[in-house]
Design a protein around this motif. Structure first.
Motif, PDB file in Angstrom:
ATOM      1  N   SER A 322       0.843  -1.210   0.000  1.00 38.76           N
ATOM      2  CA  SER A 322       0.000   0.000   0.000  1.00 38.76           C
ATOM      3  C   SER A 322       0.873   1.253   0.000  1.00 38.76           C
ATOM      4  N   GLU A 350      -8.554   9.058  -7.371  1.00 37.76           N
ATOM      5  CA  GLU A 350      -9.529   7.975  -7.139  1.00 37.76           C
ATOM      6  C   GLU A 350      -9.884   7.255  -8.433  1.00 37.76           C
ATOM      7  N   ARG A 353      -6.801   5.267  -9.982  1.00 31.78           N
ATOM      8  CA  ARG A 353      -6.459   4.041  -9.254  1.00 31.78           C
ATOM      9  C   ARG A 353      -7.563   2.993  -9.370  1.00 31.78           C
ATOM     10  N   ALA A 354      -8.814   3.445  -9.423  1.00 34.41           N
ATOM     11  CA  ALA A 354      -9.934   2.505  -9.579  1.00 34.41           C
ATOM     12  C   ALA A 354      -9.882   1.832 -10.955  1.00 34.41           C
ATOM     13  N   PHE A 357      -5.852  -0.239 -11.299  1.00 31.23           N
ATOM     14  CA  PHE A 357      -5.516  -1.413 -10.489  1.00 31.23           C
ATOM     15  C   PHE A 357      -6.593  -2.484 -10.618  1.00 31.23           C
ATOM     16  N   HIS A 359      -8.585  -6.100  -9.212  1.00 32.14           N
ATOM     17  CA  HIS A 359      -9.254  -6.371  -7.929  1.00 32.14           C
ATOM     18  C   HIS A 359      -8.298  -6.867  -6.844  1.00 32.14           C
ATOM     19  N   GLN A 362      -6.193  -4.011  -5.591  1.00 31.51           N
ATOM     20  CA  GLN A 362      -7.037  -3.134  -4.770  1.00 31.51           C
ATOM     21  C   GLN A 362      -7.273  -3.750  -3.395  1.00 31.51           C
ATOM     22  N   ARG A 363      -7.548  -5.074  -3.381  1.00 27.73           N
ATOM     23  CA  ARG A 363      -7.793  -5.767  -2.116  1.00 27.73           C
ATOM     24  C   ARG A 363      -6.578  -5.628  -1.192  1.00 27.73           C
ATOM     25  N   MET A 366      -5.975  -2.095   0.131  1.00 24.30           N
ATOM     26  CA  MET A 366      -6.929  -1.744   1.204  1.00 24.30           C
ATOM     27  C   MET A 366      -6.561  -2.442   2.515  1.00 24.30           C
TER      28      MET A 366
END
Length: 495
Positions: A322, A350, A353-354, A357, A359, A362-363, A366
């Motif tokens: 991260s 936002e 990056r959405a 990246f 899934h 992203q997981r 986070m």
């Protein structure tokens, strides 16, 4: 000779030195093999012009009597290594169009040694994955099949393209990186050899970072001898990497005597997992017997904190990820989202990056951000760092008691089908790293050696873990295991 691409590095080197083949001929054989292997999706950026140019240069060096062992050897390069002027995307949409203006230290070392780059290889996005199913390029496919079953199998991850390409003879060897098993697990799934050296042995400069305290580059090859040759060319001190060790690089190949008489091999009881397939148990027992027959002493050992390794790894690695991945924001390079009127810099971050990246990335970002946040830093991140210290001490204790190497399974199963595990349960996928993550947490060298086939005809590998900085000794033990196992199986060509 039309099957030059099937040679090992050692065989090719000897033929090149004897003038029986040229690097250009070797390179053309590999380029032809790559052209007809689209179904494997291993190579994602082909660089035939660079390869031919480098091969020509290598041939000129060889004619002048250059005897560098890697001179003229065609390789595949994992897409995580920055290669000057060539797309280096880390298999992510967020780095689309990124062509570095510099060369990673590892690839520069290989090119300085005369190696040839055939192209860039598929991988899990930002090296996050155990099955090569998180790539923006689509899945890499294992050249092996279960008997006559046509189910596409995973080549493992994150270095899945590297493993697939070497196993299918598209290149003589490939670079990989290993953060929690990403060289050793795919090597085991595809019947090849892969070594993760001691943390700090290979420079990380110019390799796209995932988890900086765990990442380490290494070779993926067709034999232990090839791993020794290629590792010698890849490593060395690099002032550009503050974690690079200022240690001389021994001649790893010269240390391959196969003599392990008197060596003490540890068998950790904690690696006997509940529900481990019988075939893995049998393979482990067979490997133990082989090393004993070769003259090694076998000793049961305990690594008591092993059960905490996966949870600790999946706190530390996402935390570092991260932090490392915060730099991909659409400002300086790579993908930038299309903005609407009124959008400010926050919206740009936002949306970029959405979109950029996948899934899994992203997981993990986070999870990493969560464990580093003010209320949870001590509860998760600091606790995981303490556990890591205990895991490292477990290894130090057994090495202090005279253990030379530790033998374990490389993976909890043979290769599984693509799509069989990916979205269903991420934790199930993470369990693939159960035998490998401890080595990264402790910064130790580890090697996967193919040792047999399961009842469906798929390769199975064993892992040897060595003392820090003693890759030469570890490679020699692996060489003895390789000789005893006599593994020569190759996938039947269907692609």
């Amino acid at each position: 000779m039309t099957d030059l691409n099937t040679l090992t590095i050692a065989e090719a080197r000897d033929k090149l030195r004897a003038g029986e083949v040229t690097s250009s001929e070797l390179t053309e054989a590999c380029l032809k093999a790559i052209e007809s292997a689209g179904a494997l999706n291993a190579f994602v950026h082909n660089t035939p012009e660079i390869a031919r140019e480098q091969a020509k240069f290598a041939d000129a060096r060889l004619q002048k009597g250059d005897d560098a062992p890697m001179c003229g050897i065609p390789l595949g390069i994992k897409d995580l290594f920055c290669t000057k002027g060539v797309p280096s995307q880390a298999a992510s949409g967020i780095l689309k169009g990124f062509k570095p203006e510099y060369e990673s230290t590892v690839t520069q070392n290989l090119f300085d040694a005369g190696a040839v780059m055939l192209g860039k290889l598929n991988m899990d996005e930002f090296a996050m994955g155990s099955s090569n199913e998180t790539s923006v390029y689509g899945n890499a496919v294992n050249p092996w099949r279960r008997g006559n079953d046509e189910t596409a199998l995973t080549p493992g991850g994150s270095s899945g393209g590297s493993a697939s390409a070497v196993s299918a003879d598209l290149c003589l060897a490939a670079t990989g990186t290993d953060t929690g098993g990403s060289i050793r697990q795919p090597a085991a799934f595809t019947g090849i050899t892969g070594i993760k050296p001691t943390y700090g042995r290979c420079s990380r400069w110019g390799i796209v970072a995932f988890a900086s305290s765990l990442d380490q580059a290494g070779p993926m090859t067709k034999s232990v001898r090839d791993a020794a040759i290629m590792l010698g060319a890849m490593c060395g001190h690099d002032p550009k990497d503050s974690t690079s060790a200022d240690l001389a690089v021994p001649d790893f190949e010269a240390m391959l005597t196969g003599d392990i008489k008197g060596k003490v091999i540890g068998i950790p009881k904690e690696y006997r997992m509940d529900g481990m397939p019988e075939e893995i148990e049998t393979l482990w027992a067979d490997g133990t017997a082989m090393l004993k027959d070769a003259g090694a002493e076998i000793r049961d050992i305990s690594l008591p904190h092993t059960k905490y390794a996966l949870p600790a790894y999946y706190v530390i690695a996402p935390a570092e990820a991260s932090s490392n991945l915060a730099r991909y924001d659409g400002v300086r390079y790579g993908h930038r989202a299309k903005l609407e009127q009124g959008d400010g810099i926050t919206e740009m971050y936002e949306k970029t990056r959405a979109e950029g990246f996948g899934h899994e990335v992203q997981r993990r970002v986070m999870v990493g951000t969560y464990v580093l946040s003010a209320g949870f830093y001590d509860a998760y991140y600091n606790k995981a760092r303490k556990v890591r210290t205990l895991i490292k001490k477990d290894f130090e204790d057994v090495f202090a008691e005279g253990i030379d190497a530790i033998l374990t399974p490389a993976t909890p199963s043979a290769a599984f089908g693509l799509g069989e595990m990916a979205e269903a349960d991420p934790v199930q996928m993470y369990l693939n790293d159960v035998f490998t993550v401890t080595v990264n947490l402790a910064g130790l060298p580890g090697i996967a050696v193919p040792a047999g086939l399961d009842r469906q005809g798929l390769p199975l590998g064993l892992q040897l873990i060595g003392r820090p900085w003693e890759e030469g000794d570890l490679l020699n033990t692996a060489y003895a295991l390789e000789q005893a196992a006599g593994y020569v199986a190759k996938p039947a060509k269907w692609w």
